[in-house]
Design a protein around this motif. Structure first.
Motif, PDB file in Angstrom:
ATOM      1  N   UNK A  82      14.800 -11.894  -6.191  1.00 50.39           N
ATOM      2  CA  UNK A  82      14.614 -10.573  -6.406  1.00 50.39           C
ATOM      3  C   UNK A  82      12.812 -10.625  -6.599  1.00 50.39           C
ATOM      4  N   UNK A  83      12.213 -11.376  -7.326  1.00 45.36           N
ATOM      5  CA  UNK A  83      10.781 -11.352  -7.506  1.00 45.36           C
ATOM      6  C   UNK A  83      10.042 -11.511  -6.278  1.00 45.36           C
ATOM      7  N   UNK A  84      10.639 -12.331  -5.233  1.00 46.19           N
ATOM      8  CA  UNK A  84       9.911 -12.644  -3.843  1.00 46.19           C
ATOM      9  C   UNK A  84       9.861 -10.956  -3.192  1.00 46.19           C
ATOM     10  N   UNK A  85      11.053 -10.644  -3.000  1.00 43.92           N
ATOM     11  CA  UNK A  85      11.054  -9.099  -2.492  1.00 43.92           C
ATOM     12  C   UNK A  85      10.306  -8.339  -3.056  1.00 43.92           C
ATOM     13  N   UNK A  86      10.226  -8.210  -4.474  1.00 45.16           N
ATOM     14  CA  UNK A  86       9.315  -7.309  -5.238  1.00 45.16           C
ATOM     15  C   UNK A  86       7.910  -7.597  -4.782  1.00 45.16           C
ATOM     16  N   UNK A  87       7.364  -9.002  -4.765  1.00 43.46           N
ATOM     17  CA  UNK A  87       6.011  -9.247  -4.642  1.00 43.46           C
ATOM     18  C   UNK A  87       5.613  -8.881  -3.151  1.00 43.46           C
ATOM     19  N   UNK A  88       6.645  -8.820  -2.088  1.00 41.56           N
ATOM     20  CA  UNK A  88       6.209  -8.483  -0.911  1.00 41.56           C
ATOM     21  C   UNK A  88       6.144  -6.860  -0.681  1.00 41.56           C
ATOM     22  N   UNK A  89       6.923  -6.316  -1.555  1.00 44.72           N
ATOM     23  CA  UNK A  89       6.798  -4.777  -1.689  1.00 44.72           C
ATOM     24  C   UNK A  89       5.286  -4.448  -2.228  1.00 44.72           C
ATOM     25  N   UNK A  90       5.141  -4.983  -3.245  1.00 48.70           N
ATOM     26  CA  UNK A  90       3.957  -4.912  -3.973  1.00 48.70           C
ATOM     27  C   UNK A  90       2.677  -5.114  -3.081  1.00 48.70           C
ATOM     28  N   UNK A  91       2.574  -6.284  -2.388  1.00 47.55           N
ATOM     29  CA  UNK A  91       1.394  -6.439  -1.634  1.00 47.55           C
ATOM     30  C   UNK A  91       1.573  -5.511  -0.465  1.00 47.55           C
ATOM     31  N   UNK A  92       2.599  -5.073   0.235  1.00 43.13           N
ATOM     32  CA  UNK A  92       2.474  -4.088   1.169  1.00 43.13           C
ATOM     33  C   UNK A  92       1.730  -2.788   0.650  1.00 43.13           C
ATOM     34  N   UNK A  93       2.185  -2.433  -0.582  1.00 44.35           N
ATOM     35  CA  UNK A  93       1.639  -1.243  -1.343  1.00 44.35           C
ATOM     36  C   UNK A  93       0.364  -1.295  -1.479  1.00 44.35           C
ATOM     37  N   UNK A  94      -0.128  -2.550  -2.063  1.00 42.36           N
ATOM     38  CA  UNK A  94      -1.557  -2.653  -2.503  1.00 42.36           C
ATOM     39  C   UNK A  94      -2.593  -2.881  -1.253  1.00 42.36           C
ATOM     40  N   UNK A  95      -1.913  -3.214  -0.045  1.00 37.65           N
ATOM     41  CA  UNK A  95      -2.725  -3.061   1.193  1.00 37.65           C
ATOM     42  C   UNK A  95      -2.857  -1.523   1.474  1.00 37.65           C
ATOM     43  N   UNK A  96      -1.830  -0.737   1.490  1.00 36.01           N
ATOM     44  CA  UNK A  96      -1.958   0.523   1.753  1.00 36.01           C
ATOM     45  C   UNK A  96      -2.893   1.251   0.753  1.00 36.01           C
ATOM     46  N   UNK A  97      -2.934   0.866  -0.611  1.00 30.40           N
ATOM     47  CA  UNK A  97      -3.726   1.747  -1.580  1.00 30.40           C
ATOM     48  C   UNK A  97      -5.364   1.329  -1.149  1.00 30.40           C
ATOM     49  N   UNK A  98      -5.595   0.094  -0.835  1.00 23.56           N
ATOM     50  CA  UNK A  98      -6.968  -0.583  -0.478  1.00 23.56           C
ATOM     51  C   UNK A  98      -7.573   0.219   0.799  1.00 23.56           C
ATOM     52  N   UNK A  99      -6.408   0.018   1.853  1.00 26.73           N
ATOM     53  CA  UNK A  99      -6.924   0.701   3.167  1.00 26.73           C
ATOM     54  C   UNK A  99      -7.186   2.158   3.065  1.00 26.73           C
ATOM     55  N   UNK A 100      -6.380   2.896   2.244  1.00 24.79           N
ATOM     56  CA  UNK A 100      -6.741   4.344   2.161  1.00 24.79           C
ATOM     57  C   UNK A 100      -8.047   4.737   1.425  1.00 24.79           C
ATOM     58  N   UNK A 101      -8.037   3.869   0.309  1.00 25.09           N
ATOM     59  CA  UNK A 101      -9.393   3.896  -0.333  1.00 25.09           C
ATOM     60  C   UNK A 101     -10.516   3.464   0.585  1.00 25.09           C
ATOM     61  N   UNK A 102     -10.552   2.553   1.310  1.00 27.38           N
ATOM     62  CA  UNK A 102     -11.696   2.175   2.043  1.00 27.38           C
ATOM     63  C   UNK A 102     -11.820   2.870   3.198  1.00 27.38           C
ATOM     64  N   UNK A 103     -10.886   3.796   3.609  1.00 22.49           N
ATOM     65  CA  UNK A 103     -10.899   4.783   4.655  1.00 22.49           C
ATOM     66  C   UNK A 103     -10.772   4.017   5.957  1.00 22.49           C
ATOM     67  N   UNK A 104      -9.815   2.982   6.058  1.00 18.99           N
ATOM     68  CA  UNK A 104      -9.389   2.259   7.231  1.00 18.99           C
ATOM     69  C   UNK A 104      -8.920   3.016   8.336  1.00 18.99           C
ATOM     70  N   UNK A 105      -9.394   2.488   9.587  1.00 16.06           N
ATOM     71  CA  UNK A 105      -8.887   3.148  10.685  1.00 16.06           C
ATOM     72  C   UNK A 105      -7.450   3.160  10.932  1.00 16.06           C
ATOM     73  N   UNK A 106      -6.874   4.381  10.686  1.00 17.10           N
ATOM     74  CA  UNK A 106      -5.300   4.325  11.015  1.00 17.10           C
ATOM     75  C   UNK A 106      -4.872   4.162  12.411  1.00 17.10           C
ATOM     76  N   UNK A 107      -5.958   4.261  13.517  1.00 16.47           N
ATOM     77  CA  UNK A 107      -5.493   3.713  14.700  1.00 16.47           C
ATOM     78  C   UNK A 107      -5.325   2.111  14.956  1.00 16.47           C
ATOM     79  N   UNK A 108      -5.961   1.601  13.833  1.00 18.03           N
ATOM     80  CA  UNK A 108      -5.829  -0.296  14.135  1.00 18.03           C
ATOM     81  C   UNK A 108      -4.432  -0.369  13.980  1.00 18.03           C
TER      82      UNK A 108
END
Length: 108
Positions: free
Chosen positions: A14-40
């Motif tokens: 359960x914690x492994x699956x949660x960790x994967x979800x949290x990391x994906x959401x953290x990437x999303x948050x950081x990419x949006x904050x830094x204005x990452x190119x959505x075409x990448x």
């Protein structure tokens, strides 16, 4: 494998699956904050993977954006809410496994 090891094994899953979800959401948050190119490809992949996870939370808060010379930074508070909610759900499932797998302590 004894009983407590089995409980811990399920909780680790359960914690492994949660960790994967949290990391994906953290990437999303950081990419949006830094204005990452959505075409990448990588950024697009992260957004695609997290769109389903985000759908219950979108629209809770307005997003804030700041336009730069080349990029647009976006603060998406719904991502933070999603991270908190999924963490609480993961913790709750791990505790529920412990409760359900606990041996009956009331002798008959």
């Amino acid at each position: 494998m004894n009983h407590s090891e089995e409980i811990r094994a399920w909780q680790r899953i359960v914690y492994y699956i949660l960790g994967v979800i949290e990391v994906l959401l953290a990437f999303r948050l950081i990419f949006k904050l830094l204005g990452a190119n959505p075409a990448s490809g990588f950024v697009s992949g992260i957004y695609s993977l997290t769109n389903l996870l985000m759908s219950p939370f979108l629209g809770i808060f307005h997003t804030a954006s700041a336009r730069g010379v080349e990029t647009q930074a976006i603060l998406e508070p719904a991502t933070l809410v999603a991270m908190i909610v999924y963490a609480v759900i993961g913790w709750g499932i791990a505790k529920l496994i412990e409760i359900m797998k606990r041996p009956n302590q009331n002798p008959k």
